[in-house]
Design an enzyme around this catalytic site. Structure first.
Site, mmCIF file in Angstrom:
data_model
loop_
_atom_site.group_PDB
_atom_site.id
_atom_site.type_symbol
_atom_site.label_atom_id
_atom_site.label_comp_id
_atom_site.label_asym_id
_atom_site.label_seq_id
_atom_site.Cartn_x
_atom_site.Cartn_y
_atom_site.Cartn_z
ATOM 1 N N VAL A 46 22.626 0.747 46.985
ATOM 2 C CA VAL A 46 21.494 -0.174 47.020
ATOM 3 C C VAL A 46 21.898 -1.543 46.470
ATOM 4 C CG1 VAL A 46 19.129 -0.600 46.194
ATOM 5 C CG2 VAL A 46 19.834 1.712 46.846
ATOM 6 N N CYS A 47 22.715 -1.550 45.427
ATOM 7 C CA CYS A 47 23.081 -2.800 44.750
ATOM 8 C C CYS A 47 23.606 -3.888 45.693
ATOM 9 C CB CYS A 47 24.085 -2.534 43.638
ATOM 10 S SG CYS A 47 23.471 -1.393 42.376
ATOM 11 N N PRO A 48 24.554 -3.569 46.587
ATOM 12 C CA PRO A 48 25.047 -4.648 47.451
ATOM 13 C C PRO A 48 23.975 -5.222 48.373
ATOM 14 C CG PRO A 48 26.079 -2.560 48.054
ATOM 15 C CD PRO A 48 25.294 -2.324 46.796
ATOM 16 N N LEU A 51 22.082 -7.718 46.150
ATOM 17 C CA LEU A 51 22.895 -8.902 45.836
ATOM 18 C C LEU A 51 23.049 -9.801 47.062
ATOM 19 C CD1 LEU A 51 25.603 -7.264 43.547
ATOM 20 C CD2 LEU A 51 23.564 -8.530 42.851
#
Length: 186
Positions: A46-48, A51
């Site tokens: 999920v993080c990318p 970002l």
């Protein structure tokens, strides 16, 4: 205890930014708006997406005097490696702070003791270094850069026009509500 209006404590951390390692301190936040964007870890799922979503809005944040800092418990060296090998992360232009000692994640109360990682916390900090908006999401729920930008605009408007408040779904350029005594009850 709520973190609203809490002044950011003094800190010193290292970030990967513009192909360099840079020291970031509280002094770097003062005099402008700041978004601290905590995320669990580099090289995840999920993080990318979050970002990259922020990167797509980065110039809009910059236009209104707001710097974004992405923060995880990884080191700034890990951020560089991720930036070097990921096509999506290589596009990121804002600083990526490493918090391997967890000092920032503890200070902002987003350290997940069970996983040893940061939770998904978003903090809008005013030019005086005070938290004016924050939210913490479950680890499997991504955030929306458009909504963060909308909230930033509302905070900036209220900061500059103290007798006005922004109603639900308010967007830049729309009417606000005046809170002066003569308008109460209208």
């Amino acid at each position: 205890m709520s973190l609203l209006y809490k002044e950011v404590d003094d800190f010193e951390a290292y970030a990967y930014h513009q192909k360099q390692f840079k020291k970031i301190t509280k002094k770097d936040l003062l005099g402008k708006w700041t978004l601290f964007f905590f995320y669990p870890a580099d090289f995840t799922f999920v993080c990318p997406t979050e970002l990259e979503d922020l990167q797509e809005k980065y110039q809009e944040f910059k236009k209104v005097n707001c710097e974004i800092y992405a923060i995880s418990t990884d080191t700034h060296f890990a951020h560089k490696t991720w930036h070097d090998i990921s096509e999506n992360i290589s596009k990121i232009e804002y600083p990526m702070i490493g918090d391997p000692t967890h000092s920032l994640t503890y200070d902002f109360d987003v350290f997940d003791e069970n996983d040893g990682l940061a939770q998904r916390g978003s903090f809008i900090i005013d030019p005086e270094g005070k938290i004016v908006v924050y939210e913490v999401n479950a680890g499997n729920v991504g955030r929306n850069a458009d909504e963060l930008l909308r909230r930033l605009h509302a905070c900036q408007f209220v900061y500059e026009h103290g007798d006005n408040v922004c109603p639900a779904k308010w967007k830049l350029g729309e009417k606000t509500i005046q809170t002066t005594i003569e308008n109460i009850g209208k």
